[in-house]
Design a protein around this motif. Structure first.
Motif, PDB file in Angstrom:
ATOM      1  N   ARG A  16       1.093  -2.681  10.795  1.00 17.10           N
ATOM      2  CA  ARG A  16       1.150  -4.127  10.560  1.00 17.10           C
ATOM      3  C   ARG A  16       2.507  -4.679  10.993  1.00 17.10           C
ATOM      4  N   ARG A  36       0.278   0.039   6.645  1.00 19.23           N
ATOM      5  CA  ARG A  36      -0.443  -1.196   6.296  1.00 19.23           C
ATOM      6  C   ARG A  36       0.484  -2.272   5.720  1.00 19.23           C
ATOM      7  N   ASN A  37       1.744  -1.931   5.537  1.00 21.38           N
ATOM      8  CA  ASN A  37       2.693  -2.887   4.953  1.00 21.38           C
ATOM      9  C   ASN A  37       3.589  -3.486   6.021  1.00 21.38           C
ATOM     10  N   SER A  49       2.753   5.043  13.705  1.00 17.65           N
ATOM     11  CA  SER A  49       2.325   4.936  12.310  1.00 17.65           C
ATOM     12  C   SER A  49       3.155   5.806  11.371  1.00 17.65           C
ATOM     13  N   ASP A  81       0.868  -1.163   0.000  1.00 20.06           N
ATOM     14  CA  ASP A  81       0.000   0.000   0.000  1.00 20.06           C
ATOM     15  C   ASP A  81       0.913   1.222   0.000  1.00 20.06           C
ATOM     16  N   SER A 105      -0.243   4.250   2.214  1.00 19.62           N
ATOM     17  CA  SER A 105      -0.337   4.172   3.673  1.00 19.62           C
ATOM     18  C   SER A 105       0.646   3.130   4.195  1.00 19.62           C
ATOM     19  N   SER A 140      -6.051   2.448   7.061  1.00 21.24           N
ATOM     20  CA  SER A 140      -5.084   3.335   6.400  1.00 21.24           C
ATOM     21  C   SER A 140      -5.064   4.678   7.125  1.00 21.24           C
ATOM     22  N   ASP A 162      -4.227  -6.055  10.397  1.00 20.41           N
ATOM     23  CA  ASP A 162      -4.866  -5.316   9.302  1.00 20.41           C
ATOM     24  C   ASP A 162      -5.305  -3.934   9.782  1.00 20.41           C
TER      25      ASP A 162
END
Ligand SMILES: *Cc1c(COP(=O)(O)O)cnc(C)c1O
Length: 455
Positions: A267, A18-19, A309, A12, A15, A276, A273
């Motif tokens: 993640r 999310r990886n 994040s 992604d 975002s 985003s 999961d």
């Protein structure tokens, strides 16, 4: 056995949280892992291990994602404030400030790192549930906004700031009584928390602050926890905060800032999961617009304080595989040349991580192993169970998503020097925190004169 490599989960690009791996992760012509255009095993050879690697592209994309989401979804003013405790350095301060962000600090050390890195004081927020006089004075002198956490803050500042001097900007932190599903140690929004005022106290505090000449109350703050995957808790937080702001205004305080804290998850393993960045900002923005409209209040300046994040996914840690111990029928231990001193999260929070071999990320797993650290604690395990190809001594292992709360929580336990951090970008690597040297471990030790004769 697990056969998916970390970067095969689909990237992604918008975002990074999310990886599993930095957005610049790729393979070279021989199938070896590269990040920021640098081969990881080459970085390990050149800079030594353990080594923290930070990918500038991922850091900047994460900043961009927050900025773009606010521009899209929030019509009022906004400021994203990076919670520097996640990963604090001159480079991080400078990068964050070049992205137009502010900085959260909780100590004199983090504050100095922000100022020296070029963040201007009026974009810095000082947090903490037990700030020292030294920290309060340093903040005041540099025009830093102080987030009042308890009565002690008010008492100390009343004494420290002479009433003829200009007032200090303050925000007020309270515990909104919002529960979220995350580890108990990183939950902060429920009523039984050491942080912030109880909602019941707010009225009295607002009244008391009216007579504090040293204080200009500019905002309300709450932070409900960390590594949160649900959007509901932040959505629920907004009306509670809008009510607190309304009350502050009724007492005549010029509050304009609504600061909803950080907490968006990232993640760490395939099964995680998180939402985003854009959906997190969107839900909050919509909640703010609706809460303020229904109360007939003008839109506040919206602040948020992401830590994890923004940096976690940008970082990987490189270790060299050392000793192997096979206990037939029970477990195989592979020992790494670092452990809980460079990554205390597994032993502190039972955190999970993903890893693979740097030069053979796609080779089929052959055995299930436990990746152990080198510290004198049985609990010093980086990954309890991982399927890997047979790893030889000396091979480089990559642990993903270590950019947040690794370097910043590192220690010298067992007198092990802290690793270096290199920043990678477009094929260049630069040391942004140099490796501690073994002899530096002695730098604070003093031997009393009378002991010297005993040597
Ligand atoms: C830790 C902290 C943050 C950042 O939390 P993340 O989960 O890393 O985003 C933000 N604000 C405050 C007050 C914090 O203590």
């Amino acid at each position: 056995m697990e056969t998916r490599a970390p970067y095969e989960t689909g990237t992604d690009l918008l975002s990074p949280n999310r990886n599993l791996s930095p957005i610049s992760t790729e393979l070279d012509e021989n199938g070896r892992l590269m990040v920021g255009g640098c081969r990881l095993s080459e970085l390990a050879d050149h800079y030594g291990t353990p080594l923290y690697v930070l990918d500038e592209a991922t850091l900047r994309q994460s900043c961009f994602a927050y900025r773009q989401a606010f521009e899209r979804h929030y019509p009022g003013k906004f400021l994203t404030v990076y919670a520097s405790k996640a990963n604090s350095s001159l480079m991080m301060s400078c990068l964050i400030s070049s992205e137009g962000f502010g900085l959260d600090v909780v100590s004199a050390g983090e504050l100095i790192t922000g100022l020296e890195g070029g963040v201007s004081g009026d974009r810095i927020l000082l947090h903490g549930n037990n700030k020292s006089d030294q920290e309060l004075i340093l903040a005041y002198k540099n025009n830093v906004t102080i987030v009042i956490d308890n009565q002690h803050d008010i008492d100390r500042l009343s004494e420290l700031i002479p009433s003829e001097l200009p007032p200090v900007n303050i925000m007020l932190r309270f515990t909104p009584g919002i529960e979220c599903h995350t580890h108990e140690y990183i939950r902060t929004g429920h009523l039984d928390s050491k942080f912030g005022f109880d909602p019941e106290q707010l009225e009295n505090i607002f009244r008391q602050l009216r007579s504090c000449k040293w204080a200009k109350l500019i905002g309300i703050h709450a932070h409900i926890g960390s590594q949160i995957f649900e959007l509901g808790p932040h959505q629920d937080l907004v009306p509670v905060m809008a009510d607190a702001m309304l009350m502050a205004r009724k007492f005549g305080h010029p509050v304009q800032d609504l600061n909803i804290g950080g907490g968006l998850g990232i993640r760490y393993v395939h099964s995680d999961d998180p939402p985003s960045i854009e959906s997190w900002v969107k839900v909050i923005s919509e909640a703010v617009i609706s809460a303020f409209r229904s109360r007939n209040m003008p839109l506040p300046r919206l602040l948020c304080e992401p830590g994890r994040s923004l940096v976690a996914t940008a970082g990987v840690t490189l270790y060299r595989v050392g000793a192997r111990k096979n206990i037939p029928g029970i477990r195989t231990y592979l020992s790494l040349d670092g452990g809980m001193s460079d990554n205390p999260r597994p032993i502190t929070y039972q955190s999970l991580y993903t890893a693979c071999l740097a030069d053979r990320p796609l080779v089929k797993p052959e055995e299930r192993v436990t990746l152990a650290g080198k510290h004198c604690e049985s609990g010093d395990v980086i990954i309890k169970e991982i399927d890997l190809p047979y790893a030889s001594t000396g091979e480089i292992l990559v642990v993903f998503s270590t950019g947040a709360y690794n370097s910043s929580m590192s220690s010298n336990y067992n007198r092990i020097p802290r690793p270096a951090t290199v920043l990678v970008q477009a094929g260049h690597a630069e040391v942004v925190q140099r490796r501690e040297q073994p002899e530096e471990i002695l730098r604070y030790d003093l031997l009393p004169e009378r002991f010297k004769e005993l040597k």
